[in-house]
Structures are given as structure tokens and as C-alpha cells.
Design an enzyme around this catalytic site. Structure first.
Site, short mmCIF file in Angstrom:
data_model
loop_
_atom_site.label_atom_id
_atom_site.label_comp_id
_atom_site.label_asym_id
_atom_site.label_seq_id
_atom_site.Cartn_x
_atom_site.Cartn_y
_atom_site.Cartn_z
N LYS A 190 1.06 -1.05 0.30
CA LYS A 190 -0.07 0.09 -0.21
C LYS A 190 1.03 1.34 -0.04
O LYS A 190 1.73 0.76 -0.01
CB LYS A 190 -1.24 -0.04 1.56
CG LYS A 190 -2.06 -1.04 1.15
CD LYS A 190 -2.46 -1.47 -0.15
CE LYS A 190 -4.22 -2.29 0.49
NZ LYS A 190 -3.81 -3.84 0.06
C1 LIG Z 1 -5.03 -4.53 1.26
C2 LIG Z 1 -6.07 -4.62 0.73
C3 LIG Z 1 -7.03 -5.21 2.02
C4 LIG Z 1 -6.34 -6.29 3.39
O1 LIG Z 1 -5.25 -5.59 3.08
P1 LIG Z 1 -4.53 -6.36 4.24
O2 LIG Z 1 -3.65 -5.23 5.16
O3 LIG Z 1 -3.83 -7.54 3.69
O4 LIG Z 1 -4.99 -7.23 5.03
C5 LIG Z 1 -8.73 -5.82 1.48
N1 LIG Z 1 -9.17 -5.18 0.67
C6 LIG Z 1 -8.66 -4.92 0.13
C7 LIG Z 1 -9.01 -3.79 -1.05
C8 LIG Z 1 -7.03 -3.86 -0.13
O5 LIG Z 1 -6.48 -3.77 -1.24
#
Ligand SMILES: *Cc1c(COP(=O)(O)O)cnc(C)c1O
Length: 390
Positions: A190
Site C-alpha cells: 500500500k
Molecule cells: C490490501 C487490501 C485488503 C487487505 O489488507 P491487509 O492489510 O493485507 O489485510 C483488503 N481490501 C482491499 C481492497 C485491499 O486492497
């Protein structure tokens, strides 16, 4: 025999970015002698986000998946209850609600943003619907005014999966701050990262007490710390949803730099948009679109091509050039678990766009030279010939 020419250096899709003070803050956390959760850095991260994003209470969690699980539990589903959500999303969006006992009802996405199509939500509401979970794809907001009005009319909870939407805005409001609950991710893929991490935004203050209990193994330990009860004990379901101070210390160094990080991603985004403008004008690809009032965080630069064949051939051209471009979600309604739970209704826009989309490398340290190679490879592919020599 002449030697084969060395392949050009690999350009990965993502590279985790280190802002600078991470190790220093981790050392500070170690020195302070409190490595469990909810210490100095965890509190500092929460205060910073509460102020920046106008959220009444932010709780750090081990992941956005954990935040979504807490949010789903806080919705208080009973057997047979339904949640409306897009199918074009990461698996955690749906699995969190399924674990909490809700039945997922998938709704198609808008062609321009790939966000849930707000005009199709009300038709999916039944007397069993209890919640809507929206996903702000690529850090670009869903049409929240309409969605919040639908929720209000029908007495539904709204959960925002803002995993990709940290430091992005809709009509001046931060993503994650508008629904009853908002979920952030700090996974290394992210914009702002701490390896694995997340946060839960509690926008409905009535949900705060229970969220503290769920997060602390189902105990009222937070009330005990405040002196509200004289011993703490098991009072509800819960789990281990508190990250360690080491994680929070890393995250704090990133949160402090969020404007610099977002600005750099905006520059990369602009360079792709400018470099590919002739192809966009010729209708050979479509870049991300931000509707009026949406200020994104440039989480992704995706391109939608004319056909699945063109998309797959483009991925192959990037692979041949040692550039890691990638597709994105396999729609959940078409996955084995999604078909079993939701009955395999077709979602034409989701199916069409998911099969024509690819994402280009996007990370803070991507150099201009690397970006120019990505652009040249893409333009060369779209022109139907080999890429010009970089
Ligand atoms: C990355 C992501 C998640 C999961 O995030 P984590 O921190 O890896 O659990 C959930 N929803 C969306 C839309 C994502 O892009």
C-alpha cells in the site's frame, strides 16, 4: 557463439518504501521498554490519523483484514442477514462478513471507477440486508453521498474498505471517515506501510466500547485501565487485534511523511498519464478516472485495454521487457467460494473490466528512467511493433 545480450534490469511492480526514521523509532520503542501494543507509538499513530482524517477514534490493528473482521462483528449479524458489496475486490472484504455470519450479495461496479455502482444498490436491498460494504478502488472514492442516503433510508450500516484509500478524500472528507466504520491497510503493497498492519476508524461513537473489547481478546481490559471497572474479565467474543509497538513505531515514521509520499506518487502518476496521453487519445487504453470531488492518493496506475487478448498480450510484452505489470482481482462472485455463497449471478461490468485491466509499476523509488522504459514498452506494444530501444 556470440553471447546473448544481458536482459534489461528488472522493474518490479512494487518496492516497499522506507521514509527514513523507521529504525530510529523502533529503537526508541525498544528503549522505552514496552513492546506490547497500545504504547507510545500506537497512540501517536492513532492521534495523528484522528486529526488528519477527522475520525473520532482510530484503533490500530494487525491488518485491514483484521479491521474488516472487527467491523463485520460490530455490525451484529444474525443468521440469514445480508451484506451488499462489490465482487471486484480483495477476498478479505467478503470473507470478513462471511465469518461474521452474513451472506454476501454482490453488486456490479461502475465502468469509470470500478467502484460499487451506487445506482444498483437499492435494487439489491431485501428485508434481510443489514449493511453495505464499499471498496474505494485505487484510492478513488465511491459515490458516498448517494450510498449514505441509501443506508439511511434503509437502516443499514456502512463499512468502508479503505485499504487503498489512506490519505484520499471525497468532497473534503477522508476515505474511511464517512461510514459507521472504516478500514485501512498498511501492508507493504500500500502507499503507507509497516509490513503488515491496519487501522479501524470508529465513526459511530456508539461502537467504540464494543470495538475495544473485540480488539482485546473479548475482555474489558480497556475499561479496567480507565478505572471504570475494578478488575478485567471475559465479556464478549474477541481476538488478538492489537499490533506490537515495533510495528507502530515503523508506521509512525511513514504517517509523518504521508504528504511527501502522496506527492511523489502523484508525480509518477502524472508522468504515466502524460507519457501515455497519445494512446489514451487514440482510444487504445483508458487510465484511472477520478470523478469531481474525489482527490485520490495515486495508489494505482491501471490501464484498461480494448480486449482480454490485448491485455494478456501486453502483460506478455512487459514480461519480455523484464517489467512486472500485473492484472488485478479475479471477481469474487466467480470464485468457487463466491459462487457457492452468492449463487453465481453474472455481473457484466465487473467481468468485462477485470479481464481487460492491468497495473503498471508504482512505488516511491521508481526512477524516471525506469518509468520511461515502462512507457516506451507500453507504447511500442500498443503501436503493434517491438518497443523502441530505450
Ligand atoms: C490490501 C487490501 C485488503 C487487505 O489488507 P491487509 O492489510 O493485507 O489485510 C483488503 N481490501 C482491499 C481492497 C485491499 O486492497
Amino acid at each position: 557463439m556470440p553471447e546473448a545480450p544481458a536482459p534489461p534490469p528488472r522493474i518490479p511492480f512494487n518496492k516497499p518504501f522506507v521514509a527514513g526514521k523507521e529504525l530510529f523509532y523502533i529503537a526508541q520503542a525498544v528503549t522505552k521498554g514496552n513492546l506490547g501494543g497500545d504504547g507510545f507509538y500506537t497512540r501517536a499513530c492513532c492521534r495523528l490519523m484522528e486529526e488528519r482524517f477527522g475520525v473520532p477514534h482510530v484503533l490500530l490493528t494487525p491488518s485491514c483484514t483484521a479491521s474488516l473482521e472487527m467491523a463485520a462483528t460490530l455490525c451484529g449479524f444474525e443468521p440469514g442477514d445480508e451484506v451488499i458489496l462489490p465482487s471486484y475486490t480483495f477476498v478479505s472484504t467478503a470473507s470478513a462478513f462471511v465469518r461474521a455470519g452474513a451472506k454476501p450479495v454482490f453488486v456490479d461496479v461502475r465502468p469509470d471507477t470500478l467502484n460499487i455502482d451506487e445506482t444498483q444498490i437499492e435494487a439489491a436491498v431485501t428485508e434481510r440486508t443489514r449493511a453495505i460494504c464499499v471498496v474505494h478502488y485505487a484510492g478513488i472514492a465511491c459515490e458516498m453521498d448517494t450510498i449514505l442516503a441509501i443506508a439511511e433510508r434503509n437502516g443499514l450500516r456502512v463499512v468502508e474498505d479503505a485499504a487503498q484509500g489512506v490519505n484520499a478524500f471525497y468532497k473534503g472528507r477522508a476515505l474511511g471517515s464517512m461510514g459507521d466504520l472504516g478500514c485501512y491497510s498498511f501492508h507493504e503493497t500500500k502507499n503507507l506501510i509497516c509490513g503488515e498492519g491496519g487501522a479501524l476508524c470508529i465513526n459511530d461513537p456508539a461502537l467504540l466500547r464494543r470495538s475495544e473489547i473485540l480488539r482485546d481478546k473479548g475482555t474489558n481490559r480497556q475499561a479496567f485501565f480507565r478505572g471504570d471497572v475494578d478488575k478485567y474479565t471475559w465479556v464478549d467474543v474477541g481476538s488478538s487485534y492489537v499490533p506490537s509497538e515495533i510495528t507502530s513505531a515503523f508506521l509512525y515514521a511513514q504517517l509523518e511523511e504521508m504528504d511527501r509520499i502522496t506527492r511523489r506518487r502523484a508525480e509518477i502518476f502524472r508522468r504515466y498519464a502524460e507519457g501515455l496521453a497519445p494512446e489514451v487519445a487514440a482510444g487504445r487504453l483508458r487510465p484511472p478516472h477520478a470523478p469531481a470531488g474525489c482527490v485520490g492518493n495515486h495508489h494505482l496506475f491501471y490501464a484498461i485495454l480494448a480486449s482480454t487478448e490485448a491485455r494478456d498480450a501486453a502483460l506478455e510484452a512487459f514480461r519480455a521487457a523484464n517489467i512486472q505489470a500485473v492484472f488485478h482481482y479475479v471477481p469474487l462472485h466467480a470464485a468457487p467460494m463466491g459462487r457457492e455463497l452468492a449463487g453465481g449471478r453474472s455481473l457484466p461490468v465487473t467481468e468485462d473490466l477485470a479481464a481487460r485491466l492491468l497495473r503498471l509499476p508504482m512505488f516511491f523509488d521508481l526512477t524516471e528512467t525506469e518509468q520511461d522504459r515502462v512507457i516506451a514498452t507500453f507504447r511500442g506494444f500498443l503501436a503493434g511493433g517491438p518497443p523502441p530501444d530505450a
